[in-house]
Design an enzyme around this catalytic site. Structure first.
Site, PDB file in Angstrom:
ATOM      1  N   HIS A   1       0.831  -1.203   0.000  1.00  0.00           N
ATOM      2  CA  HIS A   1       0.000   0.000   0.000  1.00  0.00           C
ATOM      3  C   HIS A   1       0.864   1.250   0.000  1.00  0.00           C
ATOM      4  O   HIS A   1       1.905   1.296   0.660  1.00  0.00           O
ATOM      5  CB  HIS A   1      -0.897   0.025   1.242  1.00  0.00           C
ATOM      6  CG  HIS A   1      -2.196  -0.691   1.059  1.00  0.00           C
ATOM      7  ND1 HIS A   1      -3.411  -0.089   1.266  1.00  0.00           N
ATOM      8  CD2 HIS A   1      -2.476  -1.953   0.677  1.00  0.00           C
ATOM      9  CE1 HIS A   1      -4.386  -0.950   1.032  1.00  0.00           C
ATOM     10  NE2 HIS A   1      -3.838  -2.100   0.673  1.00  0.00           N
TER      11      HIS A   1
ATOM     12  N   THR B   1       0.422  -3.840  -7.352  1.00  0.00           N
ATOM     13  CA  THR B   1      -0.125  -3.392  -8.635  1.00  0.00           C
ATOM     14  C   THR B   1       1.017  -2.852  -9.492  1.00  0.00           C
ATOM     15  O   THR B   1       1.554  -1.780  -9.201  1.00  0.00           O
ATOM     16  CB  THR B   1      -1.188  -2.297  -8.424  1.00  0.00           C
ATOM     17  OG1 THR B   1      -2.219  -2.804  -7.585  1.00  0.00           O
ATOM     18  CG2 THR B   1      -1.789  -1.859  -9.753  1.00  0.00           C
TER      19      THR B   1
ATOM     20  N   THR C   1      -5.132  -5.817 -10.176  1.00  0.00           N
ATOM     21  CA  THR C   1      -5.477  -4.671 -11.027  1.00  0.00           C
ATOM     22  C   THR C   1      -5.479  -3.353 -10.273  1.00  0.00           C
ATOM     23  O   THR C   1      -5.574  -2.300 -10.896  1.00  0.00           O
ATOM     24  CB  THR C   1      -6.848  -4.868 -11.684  1.00  0.00           C
ATOM     25  OG1 THR C   1      -7.842  -5.040 -10.666  1.00  0.00           O
ATOM     26  CG2 THR C   1      -6.842  -6.081 -12.602  1.00  0.00           C
TER      27      THR C   1
ATOM     28  N   GLU D   1      -6.292  -0.542  -6.796  1.00  0.00           N
ATOM     29  CA  GLU D   1      -7.416   0.205  -6.246  1.00  0.00           C
ATOM     30  C   GLU D   1      -7.030   1.671  -6.146  1.00  0.00           C
ATOM     31  O   GLU D   1      -5.860   2.027  -6.000  1.00  0.00           O
ATOM     32  CB  GLU D   1      -7.836  -0.346  -4.888  1.00  0.00           C
ATOM     33  CG  GLU D   1      -6.746  -0.361  -3.853  1.00  0.00           C
ATOM     34  CD  GLU D   1      -7.128  -1.150  -2.610  1.00  0.00           C
ATOM     35  OE1 GLU D   1      -8.300  -1.541  -2.499  1.00  0.00           O
ATOM     36  OE2 GLU D   1      -6.261  -1.368  -1.759  1.00  0.00           O
TER      37      GLU D   1
ATOM     38  N   LEU E   1     -13.417 -13.376 -14.844  1.00  0.00           N
ATOM     39  CA  LEU E   1     -12.588 -12.997 -15.984  1.00  0.00           C
ATOM     40  C   LEU E   1     -11.107 -13.004 -15.614  1.00  0.00           C
ATOM     41  O   LEU E   1     -10.274 -13.599 -16.320  1.00  0.00           O
ATOM     42  CB  LEU E   1     -13.003 -11.618 -16.509  1.00  0.00           C
ATOM     43  CG  LEU E   1     -12.292 -11.142 -17.778  1.00  0.00           C
ATOM     44  CD1 LEU E   1     -12.581 -12.072 -18.949  1.00  0.00           C
ATOM     45  CD2 LEU E   1     -12.730  -9.708 -18.121  1.00  0.00           C
ATOM     46  N   VAL E   2     -10.769 -12.352 -14.515  1.00  0.00           N
ATOM     47  CA  VAL E   2      -9.367 -12.325 -14.083  1.00  0.00           C
ATOM     48  C   VAL E   2      -8.951 -13.689 -13.533  1.00  0.00           C
ATOM     49  O   VAL E   2      -7.799 -14.102 -13.690  1.00  0.00           O
ATOM     50  CB  VAL E   2      -9.130 -11.210 -13.053  1.00  0.00           C
ATOM     51  CG1 VAL E   2      -7.652 -11.150 -12.663  1.00  0.00           C
ATOM     52  CG2 VAL E   2      -9.552  -9.858 -13.619  1.00  0.00           C
TER      53      VAL E   2
ATOM     54  N   THR F   1      -9.486 -13.792  -1.697  1.00  0.00           N
ATOM     55  CA  THR F   1      -9.679 -13.517  -0.278  1.00  0.00           C
ATOM     56  C   THR F   1     -10.969 -14.164   0.191  1.00  0.00           C
ATOM     57  O   THR F   1     -11.929 -14.294  -0.575  1.00  0.00           O
ATOM     58  CB  THR F   1      -9.716 -12.008   0.010  1.00  0.00           C
ATOM     59  OG1 THR F   1     -10.717 -11.394  -0.807  1.00  0.00           O
ATOM     60  CG2 THR F   1      -8.378 -11.367  -0.284  1.00  0.00           C
TER      61      THR F   1
ATOM     62  N   ARG G   1     -16.897 -10.541   7.526  1.00  0.00           N
ATOM     63  CA  ARG G   1     -15.830 -10.898   6.585  1.00  0.00           C
ATOM     64  C   ARG G   1     -14.836 -11.889   7.183  1.00  0.00           C
ATOM     65  O   ARG G   1     -13.963 -12.388   6.476  1.00  0.00           O
ATOM     66  CB  ARG G   1     -15.066  -9.648   6.143  1.00  0.00           C
ATOM     67  CG  ARG G   1     -15.661  -8.855   5.011  1.00  0.00           C
ATOM     68  CD  ARG G   1     -15.750  -9.626   3.704  1.00  0.00           C
ATOM     69  NE  ARG G   1     -14.512 -10.263   3.281  1.00  0.00           N
ATOM     70  CZ  ARG G   1     -13.555  -9.663   2.575  1.00  0.00           C
ATOM     71  NH1 ARG G   1     -13.699  -8.405   2.216  1.00  0.00           N
ATOM     72  NH2 ARG G   1     -12.473 -10.323   2.210  1.00  0.00           N
TER      73      ARG G   1
END
EC number: 1.1.98.2
Length: 334
Positions: free
Chosen positions: A39, A75, A106, A108, A178-179, A193, A281
């Site tokens: 990050h 990324t 991809t 964020e 797709l990914v 995740t 989560r």
């Protein structure tokens, strides 16, 4: 099927020195891998951290002897040029042979807008950038004098002079089919995740990984299926629940997070959520059998590599209790 169990070093929550010590401890306790988030800005302004992942990886490499070390995820498409990422990981691949992996995604907005000032592009462009970046990285690891006229990352006679004989493995993170299909086709590994509903994994992501692998002439088993498991395990049930609070931003929807470009705003949105929603989560458990019961569906779905992310501030406590209580039971499942 052999199970691998790793530790997620949460760079959004801890400074670099603490994170190195946690990774060393994870190896001492018998875990198989350590991965780190990459990050530029943390999820929270107050109490947040964002150390440089690649410097951390090298420090961990010097302090450990066995564990796989990698990003989950980086990324390579906006604040980084993929050619520089290729150079960095080639160097680490030489320093720590067979122990480095590059986990990519991809991206964020939170991490990229702050250093570019640009509008956050739609998924189509982000995915196109990722594919071009991975192709370029692999070309630079295996070829000399690489010239590319790609729309995003052109190169002219580019070469990496120090690179390992066996290229670093690339893992692709995906939240949609797709990914995930691309991960199966182009990746050495796939990263997802936990905590998003089993149907996502059993009906969309893992079938897509399998389809992509088969189209590339591989088997499903050729792809390392890594799941970053959000697990708040503590022998004290109240602590297990309360420890999830710092990570409330994970419970925001993709729509809520899409254009958020500051840690302060992310923190504000997250703190409005009730603890019950935040905890959804996570695997929240204080009993080992209870914890393993919640891991089992992911194993049965096809994941073989669990990287555990404990949300509490006392990571030594989490690592000790989890490896003593839960890991032996998980190993028996494999």
């Amino acid at each position: 099927m052999s199970i691998r169990i790793g530790y997620k070093a949460s760079a959004e929550q801890f400074g670099p020195r603490d994170l190195v010590e946690y990774a060393v401890r994870a190896e001492e306790l018998g875990l198989d891998s350590v991965t780190v988030s990459d990050h530029f800005l943390p999820w929270r302004h107050e109490g947040g951290h964002a150390p440089f992942a690649l410097a951390w990886m090298a420090a961990v490499g010097e302090r450990t002897n066995r564990v796989l070390i990698g990003t989950s995820v980086l990324t390579p498409t906006f604040r980084y040029n993929p050619a520089v990422i290729a150079q960095a990981f080639a160097t680490m691949g030489l320093l720590y042979p067979g122990r480095i992996m590059l986990g990519v995604g991809t991206g964020e907005a939170l991490n990229e807008i702050a250093v570019s000032g640009r509008e956050w592009p739609e998924f189509k462009e982000r995915f196109a950038r990722l594919r071009e970046a991975v192709d370029l990285i692999r070309d630079l690891w295996t070829k000399e004098g690489v010239s590319s006229d790609g729309p995003f990352y052109p190169t002219v006679d580019a070469s990496i002079y120090d690179r390992p004989e066996t290229p670093v493995k690339v893992y692709v993170a995906a939240g949609g089919p797709l990914v995930a299909k691309y991960a199966g086709r182009a990746g050495d590994g796939f990263i997802a995740t936990s905590g998003k509903g089993m149907e996502l994994y059993t009906e969309k992501l893992l079938p897509a990984v399998k389809e992509g692998a088969e189209k590339a002439g591989k088997t499903f088993e050729d792809v390392d299926r890594m799941l970053e498991v959000k697990v708040s395990y503590d022998r004290d049930p109240e602590a297990a629940l309360e420890n999830t609070r710092f990570w409330a931003p994970l419970s925001l929807t993709p729509e809520q997070k899409h254009s958020v470009d500051s840690a302060t705003e992310m923190e504000r949105l997250a703190d409005e959520l009730p603890i019950e929603q935040v905890a959804k989560r996570w695997i929240v458990a204080s009993d080992p059998e209870q914890a393993v019961k919640q891991f089992r569906p992911y194993l049965e779905a096809g994941f073989n590599h669990f990287v555990v992310h404990g949300p509490g501030h006392d990571q030594e406590r989490f690592l000790t209790q989890f490896t003593e209580d839960v890991v032996p039971l998980l190993r028996k499942l494999g």
